[in-house]
Design an enzyme around this catalytic site. Structure first.
Site, PDB file in Angstrom:
ATOM      1  N   GLU A 132      30.703 -27.930  46.307  1.00 24.15           N
ATOM      2  CA  GLU A 132      31.792 -27.773  45.397  1.00 24.15           C
ATOM      3  C   GLU A 132      31.456 -26.646  44.473  1.00 24.15           C
ATOM      4  OE1 GLU A 132      32.927 -31.514  44.962  1.00 24.15           O
ATOM      5  OE2 GLU A 132      32.155 -31.859  42.967  1.00 24.15           O
ATOM      6  N   CYS A 372      32.446 -34.155  38.723  1.00 25.29           N
ATOM      7  CA  CYS A 372      31.195 -34.253  39.305  1.00 25.29           C
ATOM      8  C   CYS A 372      30.646 -34.845  40.755  1.00 25.29           C
ATOM      9  CB  CYS A 372      30.453 -35.329  38.450  1.00 25.29           C
ATOM     10  SG  CYS A 372      31.235 -37.027  38.179  1.00 25.29           S
TER      11      CYS A 372
HETATM   12  N1  SAH Z   1      21.158 -31.054  36.898  1.00 27.04           N
HETATM   13  C1  SAH Z   1      21.644 -30.605  35.739  1.00 27.04           C
HETATM   14  C2  SAH Z   1      23.264 -30.536  35.751  1.00 27.04           C
HETATM   15  C3  SAH Z   1      24.066 -31.383  35.793  1.00 27.04           C
HETATM   16  S1  SAH Z   1      25.692 -31.499  35.687  1.00 27.04           S
HETATM   17  C4  SAH Z   1      21.208 -31.359  34.674  1.00 27.04           C
HETATM   18  O1  SAH Z   1      20.552 -32.361  34.694  1.00 27.04           O
HETATM   19  O2  SAH Z   1      21.352 -30.984  33.533  1.00 27.04           O
HETATM   20  C5  SAH Z   1      25.808 -31.065  33.933  1.00 27.04           C
HETATM   21  C6  SAH Z   1      26.131 -32.369  32.978  1.00 27.04           C
HETATM   22  O3  SAH Z   1      26.982 -33.213  33.389  1.00 27.04           O
HETATM   23  C7  SAH Z   1      24.615 -32.752  32.714  1.00 27.04           C
HETATM   24  O4  SAH Z   1      24.453 -33.276  31.438  1.00 27.04           O
HETATM   25  C8  SAH Z   1      24.937 -34.286  33.518  1.00 27.04           C
HETATM   26  O5  SAH Z   1      24.096 -35.341  33.097  1.00 27.04           O
HETATM   27  C9  SAH Z   1      26.358 -34.387  33.021  1.00 27.04           C
HETATM   28  N2  SAH Z   1      27.028 -35.618  34.025  1.00 27.04           N
HETATM   29  C10 SAH Z   1      26.695 -35.965  35.188  1.00 27.04           C
HETATM   30  N3  SAH Z   1      27.459 -36.824  35.719  1.00 27.04           N
HETATM   31  C11 SAH Z   1      28.372 -37.091  34.762  1.00 27.04           C
HETATM   32  C12 SAH Z   1      29.414 -37.813  34.439  1.00 27.04           C
HETATM   33  N4  SAH Z   1      29.832 -38.738  35.677  1.00 27.04           N
HETATM   34  N5  SAH Z   1      30.169 -38.163  33.211  1.00 27.04           N
HETATM   35  C13 SAH Z   1      29.718 -37.157  32.348  1.00 27.04           C
HETATM   36  N6  SAH Z   1      28.509 -36.158  32.455  1.00 27.04           N
HETATM   37  C14 SAH Z   1      28.041 -36.316  33.656  1.00 27.04           C
END
Ligand code: SAH
Length: 405
Positions: A132, A372
């Site tokens: 997505e 997410c």
């Molecule tokens: N793999 C990358 C991108 C992740 S998505 C990374 O680790 O940075 C971007 C951000 O959203 C990351 O900081 C991740 O930890 C956060 N994230 C993931 N799931 C989440 C959720 N359910 N709620 C809030 N933030 C989330």
């Protein structure tokens, strides 16, 4: 079937994995087959740089400038079908249409929030994986949130484990799709964040190739400073990134100011603990002069106390950085919750008072499960209470407007 990633974290870089979860629902077996990251996959036009496209066209016996013409059709006109390309010989068009598809992603579904400002598209890959992409329209910019892996050790998507890396072309396809959506609304796509599914620095080669393609001035021409790579903290790759000629932005998912907590939330921390990570970030800043963003997903009772905020401020003091607080988007099978608004503001206030530039990033698209990986999760048959939680928050179900097929 068990959740592979929860039972046996394979390559889990991010939170939250070390938790016991209720019995997981059954996944759709056909969709969860793991495939090798290097599995041979078809390559389309989007996988080629401009010189590679010119070389390919020359190999087929046509002048190289035809490659540049096709490039412009693909990235300026945003065509996704060879039939829409007018000024190239039909022999070349037919050959390319046969062996180099333009896009390798098929849009399955697109949904928009009620205000139309957030559009999420679900795509299917040629090998039947689902991913997505989210387009977010702001007053002065339009940002696409790109996935770089199918599955990932993250939140809703992570519960299925990592399936495979996406190719550069599969990432480019998401950006072109978003640029088309933006254009339909009279807008230009301006920014890219690699904050969708996956860990970009675990898919380093394809990610960098993708960035070079979308940056090409003859094509999409997205400025390096408008591209952000978000990582859970893979130190050697942060160091590699510092050596790259393109000045892209780096965001690091910190989520905790001490190793004990961070190792629980972000398992890669055991391999690259905070001191090692910060040293790499400092070298990155020294080398590039760029300010690094730290992402901090705020979870009630886990990492949101005043003392934790103070520790975070102490850790970051004196660094050229910025904190993005992301109030957690709850995921049904994980026992974490979002703090209430006062708790979120209090945490931000402690940081700001300590002189740390801080923004609270309220996620967009919660009502379309855009936060997410949740739309994909639903598509694959996982139930989620996220929608219900959001409905409760907003006083009732919100209408989903389907904007795609
Ligand atoms: N793999 C990358 C991108 C992740 S998505 C990374 O680790 O940075 C971007 C951000 O959203 C990351 O900081 C991740 O930890 C956060 N994230 C993931 N799931 C989440 C959720 N359910 N709620 C809030 N933030 C989330």
């Amino acid at each position: 079937m068990q959740f592979a990633a929860v039972e046996k974290p394979k390559r889990c870089y991010a939170f939250p994995m070390d938790v016991s979860v209720p019995t997981p629902p059954t996944l759709h077996p056909a969709r969860v087959r793991p495939v090798s990251a290097r599995a041979s996959r078809p390559r389309g036009i989007y996988d080629l740089s401009l010189p590679e496209l010119e070389a390919r066209v020359a190999d087929l016996g046509f002048p190289a400038y035809r490659g540049r013409q096709i490039w412009k059709w693909a990235y300026r006109q945003l065509v996704t079908d060879y039939l829409e390309i007018g000024n190239i010989p039909s022999a070349l068009r037919d050959t390319l249409a046969n062996d180099s598809p333009i896009s390798l992603l098929e849009p399955v579904r697109a949904v928009a929030t009620d205000d139309g400002e957030t559009i999420k598209t679900l795509y299917r890959t040629a090998d039947d994986q689902v991913l997505e992409t989210v387009l977010m329209l702001y007053r002065n910019r339009a940002t696409v949130c790109v996935s770089c892996q199918v599955g990932c050790a993250f939140c809703a998507t992570g519960l299925m484990g990592l399936a495979r890396n996406l190719s550069a072309g599969e990432m480019v396809a998401q950006v072109v799709g978003a640029a088309r959506e933006a254009r339909l609304r009279g807008r230009d796509l301006t920014n890219i964040v690699m904050m969708g599914m996956g860990e970009p620095l675990q898919n380093y080669v394809e990610t960098m190739k993708f960035i070079r393609i979308v940056h090409d001035p003859a094509g999409l021409d997205i400025g390096a400073r408008r591209i952000t790579v978000s990582t859970s903290g893979i130190v050697p790759k942060i160091e590699a990134l510092a050596e790259e000629p393109l000045q892209i932005n780096l965001a690091v998912s910190l989520h905790a100011p001490n190793d004990e907590l961070r190792s629980q939330l972000v398992p890669i921390n055991r391999r690259y603990p905070i001191a090692t990570l910060m040293a790499a970030v400092d070298r990155y800043t020294a080398k590039t002069g760029r300010r690094v963003s730290f992402e901090y997903a705020l979870m009630r009772g886990i990492n949101d106390s005043d003392a934790t905020a103070q520790d975070l401020a102490t850790l970051l003091r004196g660094r050229l950085c910025h904190v993005n607080i992301i109030p957690l988007n709850p995921v049904d099978v994980l026992p974490y919750e979002r703090p209430d608004p006062e708790g979120i503001e209090r945490f931000a206030h402690v940081l700001r008072t300590a002189g740390i530039p801080t923004t609270v990033r309220y996620s967009r698209g919660l009502d379309i499960d855009a936060a997410c990986g949740q739309l994909r999760t639903n598509e694959l048959g996982l139930t989620t209470v996220t929608r219900a939680a959001n409905d409760a928050e907003s006083g009732g179900p919100r209408h989903l407007r389907h904007v795609g097929k």
